[in-house]
Design a protein around this motif. Sequence first.
Motif, PDB file in Angstrom:
ATOM      1  N   LYS A 284       0.814  -1.218   0.000  1.00  0.00           N
ATOM      2  CA  LYS A 284       0.000   0.000   0.000  1.00  0.00           C
ATOM      3  C   LYS A 284       0.853   1.276   0.000  1.00  0.00           C
ATOM      4  CE  LYS A 284      -0.661  -0.041   4.997  1.00  0.00           C
ATOM      5  NZ  LYS A 284      -1.602  -0.110   6.080  1.00  0.00           N
ATOM      6  N   GLU A 285       2.145   1.149   0.318  1.00  0.00           N
ATOM      7  CA  GLU A 285       3.047   2.300   0.334  1.00  0.00           C
ATOM      8  C   GLU A 285       3.885   2.421  -0.936  1.00  0.00           C
ATOM      9  OE1 GLU A 285       5.382   1.846   3.880  1.00  0.00           O
ATOM     10  OE2 GLU A 285       3.612   1.902   5.177  1.00  0.00           O
ATOM     11  N   ARG A 286       3.786   1.418  -1.825  1.00  0.00           N
ATOM     12  CA  ARG A 286       4.544   1.449  -3.083  1.00  0.00           C
ATOM     13  C   ARG A 286       3.733   2.148  -4.165  1.00  0.00           C
ATOM     14  NH1 ARG A 286       5.858  -4.177  -1.885  1.00  0.00           N
ATOM     15  NH2 ARG A 286       4.227  -4.794  -3.316  1.00  0.00           N
ATOM     16  N   PRO A 287       4.386   2.988  -4.960  1.00  0.00           N
ATOM     17  CA  PRO A 287       3.690   3.570  -6.108  1.00  0.00           C
ATOM     18  C   PRO A 287       3.415   2.487  -7.151  1.00  0.00           C
ATOM     19  CG  PRO A 287       5.988   4.240  -6.064  1.00  0.00           C
ATOM     20  CD  PRO A 287       5.754   3.443  -4.825  1.00  0.00           C
ATOM     21  N   GLU A 288       2.525   2.771  -8.061  1.00  0.00           N
ATOM     22  CA  GLU A 288       2.177   1.794  -9.097  1.00  0.00           C
ATOM     23  C   GLU A 288       3.362   1.503 -10.007  1.00  0.00           C
ATOM     24  OE1 GLU A 288      -0.914   1.581 -12.796  1.00  0.00           O
ATOM     25  OE2 GLU A 288      -1.673   2.392 -10.899  1.00  0.00           O
ATOM     26  N   THR A 289       4.110   2.544 -10.355  1.00  0.00           N
ATOM     27  CA  THR A 289       5.272   2.403 -11.230  1.00  0.00           C
ATOM     28  C   THR A 289       6.526   2.740 -10.443  1.00  0.00           C
ATOM     29  OG1 THR A 289       3.962   3.022 -13.158  1.00  0.00           O
ATOM     30  CG2 THR A 289       6.352   3.217 -13.359  1.00  0.00           C
ATOM     31  N   TYR A 290       7.466   1.794 -10.413  1.00  0.00           N
ATOM     32  CA  TYR A 290       8.706   2.020  -9.687  1.00  0.00           C
ATOM     33  C   TYR A 290       9.769   1.017 -10.121  1.00  0.00           C
ATOM     34  CZ  TYR A 290       7.901  -2.145  -6.846  1.00  0.00           C
ATOM     35  OH  TYR A 290       7.720  -3.446  -6.440  1.00  0.00           O
ATOM     36  N   ILE A 291      11.009   1.345  -9.774  1.00  0.00           N
ATOM     37  CA  ILE A 291      12.112   0.397  -9.805  1.00  0.00           C
ATOM     38  C   ILE A 291      12.843   0.552  -8.472  1.00  0.00           C
ATOM     39  CG2 ILE A 291      12.428   0.337 -12.312  1.00  0.00           C
ATOM     40  CD1 ILE A 291      14.801   2.286 -11.974  1.00  0.00           C
ATOM     41  N   VAL A 292      13.593  -0.452  -8.096  1.00  0.00           N
ATOM     42  CA  VAL A 292      14.425  -0.368  -6.901  1.00  0.00           C
ATOM     43  C   VAL A 292      15.881  -0.419  -7.357  1.00  0.00           C
ATOM     44  CG1 VAL A 292      15.119  -1.504  -4.759  1.00  0.00           C
ATOM     45  CG2 VAL A 292      12.696  -1.373  -5.388  1.00  0.00           C
ATOM     46  N   ILE A 293      16.644   0.555  -6.907  1.00  0.00           N
ATOM     47  CA  ILE A 293      18.070   0.581  -7.191  1.00  0.00           C
ATOM     48  C   ILE A 293      18.792   0.144  -5.921  1.00  0.00           C
ATOM     49  CG2 ILE A 293      20.050   2.033  -7.799  1.00  0.00           C
ATOM     50  CD1 ILE A 293      18.046   3.664  -9.526  1.00  0.00           C
ATOM     51  N   THR A 294      19.625  -0.860  -6.068  1.00  0.00           N
ATOM     52  CA  THR A 294      20.380  -1.424  -4.954  1.00  0.00           C
ATOM     53  C   THR A 294      21.856  -1.197  -5.207  1.00  0.00           C
ATOM     54  OG1 THR A 294      18.679  -3.113  -4.629  1.00  0.00           O
ATOM     55  CG2 THR A 294      20.864  -3.577  -3.703  1.00  0.00           C
ATOM     56  N   PHE A 295      22.580  -0.804  -4.171  1.00  0.00           N
ATOM     57  CA  PHE A 295      24.020  -0.597  -4.302  1.00  0.00           C
ATOM     58  C   PHE A 295      24.699  -0.963  -2.996  1.00  0.00           C
ATOM     59  CE2 PHE A 295      21.973   3.370  -3.145  1.00  0.00           C
ATOM     60  CZ  PHE A 295      22.698   3.793  -2.035  1.00  0.00           C
ATOM     61  N   GLY A 296      25.976  -1.292  -3.091  1.00  0.00           N
ATOM     62  CA  GLY A 296      26.738  -1.692  -1.921  1.00  0.00           C
ATOM     63  C   GLY A 296      27.864  -0.725  -1.612  1.00  0.00           C
ATOM     64  N   LEU A 297      28.018  -0.424  -0.315  1.00  0.00           N
ATOM     65  CA  LEU A 297      29.066   0.480   0.137  1.00  0.00           C
ATOM     66  C   LEU A 297      29.768  -0.083   1.367  1.00  0.00           C
ATOM     67  CD1 LEU A 297      27.181   3.916  -0.068  1.00  0.00           C
ATOM     68  CD2 LEU A 297      28.858   3.014  -1.674  1.00  0.00           C
ATOM     69  N   GLY A 298      30.875   0.515   1.719  1.00  0.00           N
ATOM     70  CA  GLY A 298      31.594   0.121   2.917  1.00  0.00           C
ATOM     71  C   GLY A 298      31.105   0.837   4.161  1.00  0.00           C
ATOM     72  N   ARG A 299      30.015   1.545   4.034  1.00  0.00           N
ATOM     73  CA  ARG A 299      29.418   2.285   5.152  1.00  0.00           C
ATOM     74  C   ARG A 299      27.903   2.293   4.990  1.00  0.00           C
ATOM     75  NH1 ARG A 299      27.736   7.518   3.649  1.00  0.00           N
ATOM     76  NH2 ARG A 299      28.215   7.974   1.470  1.00  0.00           N
ATOM     77  N   ARG A 300      27.219   2.585   6.067  1.00  0.00           N
ATOM     78  CA  ARG A 300      25.769   2.708   6.005  1.00  0.00           C
ATOM     79  C   ARG A 300      25.412   4.155   5.687  1.00  0.00           C
ATOM     80  NH1 ARG A 300      21.124   0.270   9.758  1.00  0.00           N
ATOM     81  NH2 ARG A 300      19.396   1.311   8.717  1.00  0.00           N
ATOM     82  N   VAL A 301      24.569   4.339   4.687  1.00  0.00           N
ATOM     83  CA  VAL A 301      24.085   5.667   4.333  1.00  0.00           C
ATOM     84  C   VAL A 301      22.845   5.956   5.177  1.00  0.00           C
ATOM     85  CG1 VAL A 301      23.078   7.094   2.511  1.00  0.00           C
ATOM     86  CG2 VAL A 301      24.956   5.533   1.971  1.00  0.00           C
ATOM     87  N   GLU A 302      22.863   7.089   5.857  1.00  0.00           N
ATOM     88  CA  GLU A 302      21.702   7.526   6.638  1.00  0.00           C
ATOM     89  C   GLU A 302      20.966   8.573   5.816  1.00  0.00           C
ATOM     90  OE1 GLU A 302      20.650   6.178   9.352  1.00  0.00           O
ATOM     91  OE2 GLU A 302      22.414   4.959   9.802  1.00  0.00           O
ATOM     92  N   SER A 303      19.831   8.200   5.276  1.00  0.00           N
ATOM     93  CA  SER A 303      19.039   9.116   4.459  1.00  0.00           C
ATOM     94  C   SER A 303      17.599   8.627   4.444  1.00  0.00           C
ATOM     95  CB  SER A 303      19.578   9.143   3.023  1.00  0.00           C
ATOM     96  OG  SER A 303      18.690   9.821   2.160  1.00  0.00           O
ATOM     97  N   PRO A 304      16.642   9.545   4.437  1.00  0.00           N
ATOM     98  CA  PRO A 304      15.239   9.122   4.327  1.00  0.00           C
ATOM     99  C   PRO A 304      14.930   8.465   2.975  1.00  0.00           C
ATOM    100  CG  PRO A 304      15.423  11.532   4.339  1.00  0.00           C
ATOM    101  CD  PRO A 304      16.782  10.987   4.612  1.00  0.00           C
TER     102      PRO A 304
END
Length: 127
Positions: free
Chosen positions: A62-82
Amino acid sequence: MTQDTLLFFNSRPQALPLYECFEQKLLSELGSANIKVQKTQIAFSNKHYFAFVSFLPVRKAKERPETYIVITFGLGRRVESPRIDAAVEPYPNRWTHHVLISDPDEINEELMGWVKEAAAFSDAKRR
């Protein structure tokens, strides 16, 4: 655009323009990347994989838009962002981040900065 890419978006053709925007920006900012279309994701690599496009359900339906993609990436740190829908640490100091994209404007300097950082992090890894 390859036939494999078109087939990947066969069930969700409305998301193809989002992917095209991401791929174009990635290639223009990184110069090049290997692209591998798989059954559930499209993977980008240099020496190692650093980014993926998929339809992961990172939000409740119910929180996902009808049209979307998910971009996944890996880092050596955790990104803190909304903007980060999920972040996990599968290995010590290796964080996997998922960002849901529903508008081309969301494929911006901030996101591409993380993806470029992921490409550099991936390139620096040893096997």
